[in-house]
Scaffold this motif. Structure first.
Motif, short mmCIF file in Angstrom:
data_model
loop_
_atom_site.label_atom_id
_atom_site.label_comp_id
_atom_site.label_asym_id
_atom_site.label_seq_id
_atom_site.Cartn_x
_atom_site.Cartn_y
_atom_site.Cartn_z
N HIS B 12 52.45 45.13 31.59
CA HIS B 12 51.19 44.44 31.27
C HIS B 12 50.56 43.87 32.55
O HIS B 12 49.35 43.93 32.75
CB HIS B 12 51.49 43.32 30.26
N SER B 13 51.43 43.34 33.44
CA SER B 13 50.93 42.67 34.64
C SER B 13 50.30 43.63 35.65
O SER B 13 49.61 43.20 36.57
CB SER B 13 52.05 41.89 35.32
N ILE B 14 50.57 44.91 35.47
CA ILE B 14 50.00 45.87 36.44
C ILE B 14 48.49 45.99 36.25
O ILE B 14 47.74 46.02 37.23
CB ILE B 14 50.67 47.26 36.28
N THR B 15 48.06 46.02 35.01
CA THR B 15 46.63 46.21 34.77
C THR B 15 45.92 44.95 34.28
O THR B 15 44.70 44.88 34.33
CB THR B 15 46.40 47.34 33.75
N GLU B 16 46.68 43.98 33.81
CA GLU B 16 46.05 42.76 33.31
C GLU B 16 46.53 41.55 34.11
O GLU B 16 47.63 41.57 34.66
CB GLU B 16 46.42 42.53 31.83
N ASP B 17 45.70 40.51 34.13
CA ASP B 17 46.10 39.28 34.81
C ASP B 17 47.13 38.54 33.95
O ASP B 17 47.04 38.55 32.73
CB ASP B 17 44.88 38.39 35.06
N VAL B 18 48.07 37.90 34.62
CA VAL B 18 49.08 37.12 33.89
C VAL B 18 49.02 35.67 34.36
O VAL B 18 48.46 35.36 35.41
CB VAL B 18 50.51 37.69 34.11
N SER B 19 49.60 34.79 33.56
CA SER B 19 49.59 33.37 33.94
C SER B 19 50.55 33.14 35.10
O SER B 19 51.40 33.99 35.40
CB SER B 19 50.02 32.52 32.74
N ASP B 20 50.43 31.96 35.71
CA ASP B 20 51.32 31.63 36.84
C ASP B 20 52.78 31.60 36.38
O ASP B 20 53.68 32.01 37.12
CB ASP B 20 50.94 30.26 37.43
N LYS B 21 52.99 31.10 35.16
CA LYS B 21 54.35 31.01 34.63
C LYS B 21 54.96 32.42 34.46
O LYS B 21 56.11 32.67 34.84
CB LYS B 21 54.32 30.29 33.28
N GLU B 22 54.14 33.32 33.93
CA GLU B 22 54.61 34.70 33.75
C GLU B 22 54.85 35.38 35.10
O GLU B 22 55.79 36.14 35.26
CB GLU B 22 53.59 35.49 32.93
N ARG B 23 53.97 35.06 36.03
CA ARG B 23 54.11 35.63 37.37
C ARG B 23 55.43 35.17 38.02
O ARG B 23 56.15 35.97 38.62
CB ARG B 23 52.90 35.19 38.23
N ARG B 24 55.73 33.87 37.87
CA ARG B 24 56.99 33.34 38.42
C ARG B 24 58.19 34.03 37.78
O ARG B 24 59.17 34.35 38.43
CB ARG B 24 57.06 31.83 38.22
N LEU B 25 58.06 34.24 36.47
CA LEU B 25 59.15 34.87 35.73
C LEU B 25 59.40 36.29 36.25
O LEU B 25 60.54 36.70 36.48
CB LEU B 25 58.80 34.91 34.24
N ILE B 26 58.31 37.02 36.45
CA ILE B 26 58.42 38.39 36.98
C ILE B 26 59.10 38.36 38.35
O ILE B 26 60.00 39.15 38.63
CB ILE B 26 57.03 39.06 37.08
N GLU B 27 58.66 37.43 39.19
CA GLU B 27 59.23 37.36 40.55
C GLU B 27 60.72 37.01 40.53
O GLU B 27 61.49 37.54 41.32
CB GLU B 27 58.45 36.34 41.39
N GLU B 28 61.08 36.12 39.60
CA GLU B 28 62.49 35.70 39.55
C GLU B 28 63.39 36.76 38.92
O GLU B 28 64.51 36.98 39.36
CB GLU B 28 62.61 34.40 38.74
N GLU B 29 62.87 37.43 37.89
CA GLU B 29 63.73 38.31 37.09
C GLU B 29 63.65 39.79 37.46
O GLU B 29 64.58 40.54 37.18
CB GLU B 29 63.36 38.18 35.60
N ALA B 30 62.52 40.19 38.07
CA ALA B 30 62.32 41.64 38.18
C ALA B 30 62.00 42.15 39.58
O ALA B 30 61.87 43.36 39.76
CB ALA B 30 61.21 42.06 37.22
N ILE B 31 61.86 41.25 40.54
CA ILE B 31 61.46 41.73 41.87
C ILE B 31 62.47 41.28 42.91
O ILE B 31 62.83 40.10 42.97
CB ILE B 31 60.05 41.20 42.22
#
Lengths: 185, 116
Positions: B12-31
């Motif tokens: 979802h985050s590739i094509t749509e904007d995500v909240s800061d909280k979701e962004r942090r989650l992605i950075e912590e869990e998936a990158i």
């Protein structure tokens, strides 16, 4: 004695142009992580990545005299890092990923892990592998958008591409990533 | 968050904007938190030294040239002023002949004869 830690980028750039190397050292410290993430996401965690990171900062240093501050320093640096990574991919004539082989435009998967394998639990590894499976033009937009968290507009600005082109590449990359991630998880 | 939800959020985050909280989650869990080696900064700075010399040598040359030119010009101007003043004091005037050193010649002198 300047307070480098609390100086903004423009000030650090002007100090550097005047010959203050410590100011440039602060720029390196500030953006080292960002550049590492871009280059290693593009190329993999390989030995050359460090050299390309160094080259990126050296090129920035060369270019600082012409830096007018129209764009953010981080944007400028990202552009250099992306160009360096693409040059490396082009130079080697192959993708660095261990599981991927390229034969011109023909793409071939090599030994992707199946569902339910132990490695499937590690989402970071899956994402990393999936991103590197993309062709460079799609990988670039994905790294900037997904890995670095830039907006589509910022991504277009960094790459010097029209917004529509970036959006269409992101949409295609998303489809490809979905396929690969589903296969890996 | 389980892997399926995280995967959906990622895509979802590739094509749509995500909240800061979701962004942090992605950075912590998936990158991956990639970084360069410990001494990366030192290595860059070491490579910079010869580059710095090349980069600033041109600028330094122009600056040095500018400074030297000013010093030579100032020294020359000072000498001219001192000579003019000394000439004025010794000869009592600054006529054309005085400047050329012809005002004190004696008509019978050898030089005067040669000039004629």
């Amino acid at each position: 004695m300047h307070d480098y830690l609390h100086s903004d980028d423009k000030l650090l750039v002007s100090f550097t142009i005047e010959g203050d190397q410590k100011a440039f050292g602060e720029i390196v410290r500030r953006y080292e992580k960002m550049v590492a993430r871009t280059i290693k996401s593009m190329l993999g965690d390989i030995q050359q990545a460090d050299d390309i990171g160094q080259e990126t900062f050296i090129r920035l240093y060369h270019a600082l005299a012409d830096f007018r501050g129209d764009a953010k320093l981080s944007t400028y640096l990202q552009r250099i890092a992306i160009n360096q990574s693409l040059n490396e991919i082009k130079r080697k004539g192959r993708f660095v990923s261990l599981f991927y082989q390229s034969d011109g435009n023909k793409e071939t998967f090599v030994d992707l892990p199946d569902n339910n394998s132990e490695s499937s639990a590690d989402m970071k590894e899956v994402v990393d592998m999936a991103v590197k499976e993309l062709t460079p033009e799609y990988r670039v937009v994905t790294v900037l958008r997904l890995i670095q968290g830039y907006s589509t507009k910022e991504t277009a600005e960094i790459l010097g591409l029209p917004l529509g082109t970036v959006l269409s590449r992101l949409a295609r990359a998303k489809v490809r990533l979905k396929e690969v991630i589903e296969k890996l998880i | 968050m389980n892997n399926d939800d995280l995967r959906e959020l990622l895509l979802h985050s590739i094509t749509e904007d995500v909240s800061d909280k979701e962004r942090r989650l992605i950075e912590e869990e998936a990158i991956y938190d990639y970084s360069f080696g410990n001494d990366f900064r030192e290595r860059v700075m070491n490579r910079l030294e010869p580059v710095k010399t090349r980069l600033f040598s041109g600028i330094d040359f122009l600056r040095s040239f500018d400074i030297i030119f000013k010093r030579v010009a100032l020294a020359g101007f000072t000498v001219i002023i001192i000579l003019t003043i000394s000439l004025l004091i010794s000869q009592g005037s600054l006529s054309y002949d005085t400047l050329l050193g012809l005002d004190t010649h004696v008509d019978e002198g050898l030089v005067s004869l040669l000039i004629k």
